[in-house]
Write a protein that holds these residues in place. Structure first.
Motif, PDB file in Angstrom:
ATOM      1  N   UNK A 147       0.847  -1.191   0.000  1.00 48.20           N
ATOM      2  CA  UNK A 147       0.000   0.000   0.000  1.00 48.20           C
ATOM      3  C   UNK A 147       0.888   1.248   0.000  1.00 48.20           C
ATOM      4  N   UNK A 148       0.289   2.376  -0.385  1.00 50.15           N
ATOM      5  CA  UNK A 148       1.055   3.622  -0.483  1.00 50.15           C
ATOM      6  C   UNK A 148       0.644   4.653   0.556  1.00 50.15           C
ATOM      7  N   UNK A 149      -0.472   4.415   1.252  1.00 50.83           N
ATOM      8  CA  UNK A 149      -0.967   5.354   2.256  1.00 50.83           C
ATOM      9  C   UNK A 149      -1.921   4.587   3.157  1.00 50.83           C
ATOM     10  N   UNK A 150      -1.928   4.911   4.453  1.00 49.25           N
ATOM     11  CA  UNK A 150      -2.826   4.225   5.389  1.00 49.25           C
ATOM     12  C   UNK A 150      -3.553   5.226   6.270  1.00 49.25           C
ATOM     13  N   UNK A 151      -4.858   5.034   6.404  1.00 45.39           N
ATOM     14  CA  UNK A 151      -5.674   5.782   7.361  1.00 45.39           C
ATOM     15  C   UNK A 151      -6.144   4.768   8.395  1.00 45.39           C
ATOM     16  N   UNK A 196      -5.124  -0.383  16.824  1.00 44.84           N
ATOM     17  CA  UNK A 196      -4.490   0.025  15.578  1.00 44.84           C
ATOM     18  C   UNK A 196      -3.028   0.381  15.752  1.00 44.84           C
ATOM     19  N   UNK A 197      -2.596   0.627  16.996  1.00 41.70           N
ATOM     20  CA  UNK A 197      -1.197   0.952  17.261  1.00 41.70           C
ATOM     21  C   UNK A 197      -0.285  -0.202  16.827  1.00 41.70           C
ATOM     22  N   UNK A 198      -0.738  -1.421  17.051  1.00 48.11           N
ATOM     23  CA  UNK A 198       0.054  -2.581  16.638  1.00 48.11           C
ATOM     24  C   UNK A 198       0.196  -2.620  15.115  1.00 48.11           C
ATOM     25  N   UNK A 199      -0.884  -2.284  14.420  1.00 47.01           N
ATOM     26  CA  UNK A 199      -0.832  -2.258  12.959  1.00 47.01           C
ATOM     27  C   UNK A 199       0.099  -1.148  12.474  1.00 47.01           C
ATOM     28  N   UNK A 200       0.054  -0.002  13.123  1.00 47.04           N
ATOM     29  CA  UNK A 200       0.938   1.110  12.748  1.00 47.04           C
ATOM     30  C   UNK A 200       2.398   0.682  12.852  1.00 47.04           C
ATOM     31  N   UNK A 201       2.739  -0.014  13.934  1.00 46.76           N
ATOM     32  CA  UNK A 201       4.117  -0.482  14.110  1.00 46.76           C
ATOM     33  C   UNK A 201       4.511  -1.437  12.991  1.00 46.76           C
ATOM     34  N   UNK A 244       3.208  -1.518   9.927  1.00 48.92           N
ATOM     35  CA  UNK A 244       3.313  -0.747   8.691  1.00 48.92           C
ATOM     36  C   UNK A 244       4.630   0.022   8.632  1.00 48.92           C
ATOM     37  N   UNK A 245       5.007   0.624   9.750  1.00 44.88           N
ATOM     38  CA  UNK A 245       6.233   1.410   9.769  1.00 44.88           C
ATOM     39  C   UNK A 245       7.467   0.529   9.597  1.00 44.88           C
ATOM     40  N   UNK A 246       7.442  -0.666  10.186  1.00 46.13           N
ATOM     41  CA  UNK A 246       8.570  -1.580  10.049  1.00 46.13           C
ATOM     42  C   UNK A 246       8.727  -2.049   8.607  1.00 46.13           C
ATOM     43  N   UNK A 247       7.586  -2.220   7.917  1.00 43.96           N
ATOM     44  CA  UNK A 247       7.613  -2.688   6.535  1.00 43.96           C
ATOM     45  C   UNK A 247       8.036  -1.597   5.572  1.00 43.96           C
ATOM     46  N   UNK A 248       7.565  -0.363   5.823  1.00 43.57           N
ATOM     47  CA  UNK A 248       7.845   0.754   4.922  1.00 43.57           C
ATOM     48  C   UNK A 248       8.114   2.017   5.741  1.00 43.57           C
ATOM     49  N   UNK A 249       9.373   2.340   6.016  1.00 42.85           N
ATOM     50  CA  UNK A 249       9.718   3.509   6.836  1.00 42.85           C
ATOM     51  C   UNK A 249       9.210   4.834   6.271  1.00 42.85           C
ATOM     52  N   UNK A 250       8.926   4.897   4.980  1.00 44.98           N
ATOM     53  CA  UNK A 250       8.485   6.148   4.373  1.00 44.98           C
ATOM     54  C   UNK A 250       6.986   6.255   4.176  1.00 44.98           C
ATOM     55  N   UNK A 251       6.235   5.288   4.638  1.00 47.25           N
ATOM     56  CA  UNK A 251       4.789   5.262   4.409  1.00 47.25           C
ATOM     57  C   UNK A 251       4.075   6.368   5.183  1.00 47.25           C
ATOM     58  N   UNK A 252       3.113   7.033   4.537  1.00 49.84           N
ATOM     59  CA  UNK A 252       2.264   7.998   5.220  1.00 49.84           C
ATOM     60  C   UNK A 252       1.178   7.276   5.996  1.00 49.84           C
ATOM     61  N   UNK A 253       1.100   7.524   7.307  1.00 46.93           N
ATOM     62  CA  UNK A 253       0.113   6.857   8.159  1.00 46.93           C
ATOM     63  C   UNK A 253      -0.617   7.923   8.965  1.00 46.93           C
ATOM     64  N   UNK A 254      -1.882   8.141   8.655  1.00 47.19           N
ATOM     65  CA  UNK A 254      -2.681   9.133   9.375  1.00 47.19           C
ATOM     66  C   UNK A 254      -3.668   8.415  10.283  1.00 47.19           C
ATOM     67  N   UNK A 255      -3.582   8.678  11.584  1.00 47.17           N
ATOM     68  CA  UNK A 255      -4.555   8.146  12.532  1.00 47.17           C
ATOM     69  C   UNK A 255      -5.785   9.041  12.523  1.00 47.17           C
ATOM     70  N   UNK A 256      -6.959   8.420  12.364  1.00 42.74           N
ATOM     71  CA  UNK A 256      -8.230   9.140  12.467  1.00 42.74           C
ATOM     72  C   UNK A 256      -9.033   8.391  13.511  1.00 42.74           C
ATOM     73  N   UNK A 269       2.071   7.766  17.899  1.00 43.22           N
ATOM     74  CA  UNK A 269       3.174   8.507  17.280  1.00 43.22           C
ATOM     75  C   UNK A 269       4.496   7.748  17.443  1.00 43.22           C
ATOM     76  N   UNK A 270       4.688   7.153  18.613  1.00 39.62           N
ATOM     77  CA  UNK A 270       5.913   6.374  18.828  1.00 39.62           C
ATOM     78  C   UNK A 270       5.948   5.141  17.926  1.00 39.62           C
ATOM     79  N   UNK A 271       4.766   4.566  17.664  1.00 37.73           N
ATOM     80  CA  UNK A 271       4.701   3.378  16.808  1.00 37.73           C
ATOM     81  C   UNK A 271       5.006   3.704  15.351  1.00 37.73           C
ATOM     82  N   UNK A 272       4.873   5.000  14.992  1.00 34.40           N
ATOM     83  CA  UNK A 272       5.218   5.380  13.630  1.00 34.40           C
ATOM     84  C   UNK A 272       4.161   6.149  12.873  1.00 34.40           C
TER      85      UNK A 272
END
Length: 227
Positions: A61-65, A75-80, A82-94, A107-110
């Protein structure tokens, strides 16, 4: 300014993973993304951690909400992941969650940015635009909470409304309560999740020092808060 005009100068990375278990909120965010210019086939939906991980196993994926409160975990676990898989991925928490612990953990998770669900479509779109431009948007309410925690008393007078003063959103919801609408009806009318509406109503009760809808309406009319 329309949402399409807002995104006119943006590259729209795809596919977008939208992780949200509330159908009403998911439809709202889907509509927002379509208005920004995304094609329907560019959107991938998940209503749980398990479904999101299954989606990720099948395609990049190229972007995650991402919402935080999911039926099978945070969702914090999923964010971690996603960040581990792609350090440059845009991840917006809503999310409806606005506690300092949840915000800082995300934020700490990525997470790249954080906005609360009660914001209107334009505000969410502006946060998304910031992420797409490489920014790190933080909801003003959340930023204020963090500042208050880090510097107790420093902004208390400016940041904390006097007890009993309702926010514009709380006024809006109270007016709908006075019209006899239930929480689900209010949520559908103003495009919020039922959980978020319930949180607002609890805040209204606390500010008006009441414990029921009837008493809240009576107290508001007595104070001249309902015209």
């Amino acid at each position: 300014m329309s949402l399409r005009e807002l995104a006119a100068d943006l590259a729209l990375p795809a596919p977008v993973l939208l992780v949200e278990d509330d159908p009403l909120v998911r439809r709202r965010l889907e509509g927002l993304l379509l208005q920004l210019g995304y094609a329907g086939e560019a959107l991938v939906f998940a209503d749980s951690l398990a479904t999101a991980r299954a989606c990720l196993a099948n395609q990049p994926i190229a972007l995650a909400l991402v919402d935080l409160g999911l039926p099978d975990g945070s969702g914090i676990d999923l964010i971690a992941d996603l960040r581990a898989t792609d350090p440059g991925l845009g991840i917006l928490v809503i999310s409806a969650w606005s506690t300092q612990d949840a915000i800082l953990a995300a934020l700490r998770a990525g997470a790249t940015g954080y906005v609360v669900k009660e914001r209107d479509d334009l505000e969410v779109a502006l946060a998304l635009r910031s992420v797409l431009r490489g920014g790190a948007p933080i909801d003003p309410f959340i930023a204020r909470r963090i500042i208050e925690e880090l510097h107790p008393g420093a902004t208390e007078q400016e940041a904390s409304p006097p007890e009993g003063r309702l926010s514009p959103r709380e006024h809006q919801i109270l007016r709908l309560v006075a019209e006899g609408l239930g929480n689900r009806e209010i949520a559908e009318q103003i495009f919020l999740s039922r959980y978020t509406v319930e949180c607002h109503i609890k805040h209204i009760y606390r500010k008006l020092a009441v414990n029921s809808r009837t008493r809240a309406v009576h107290a508001a009319r007595t104070r001249g808060l309902l015209e």
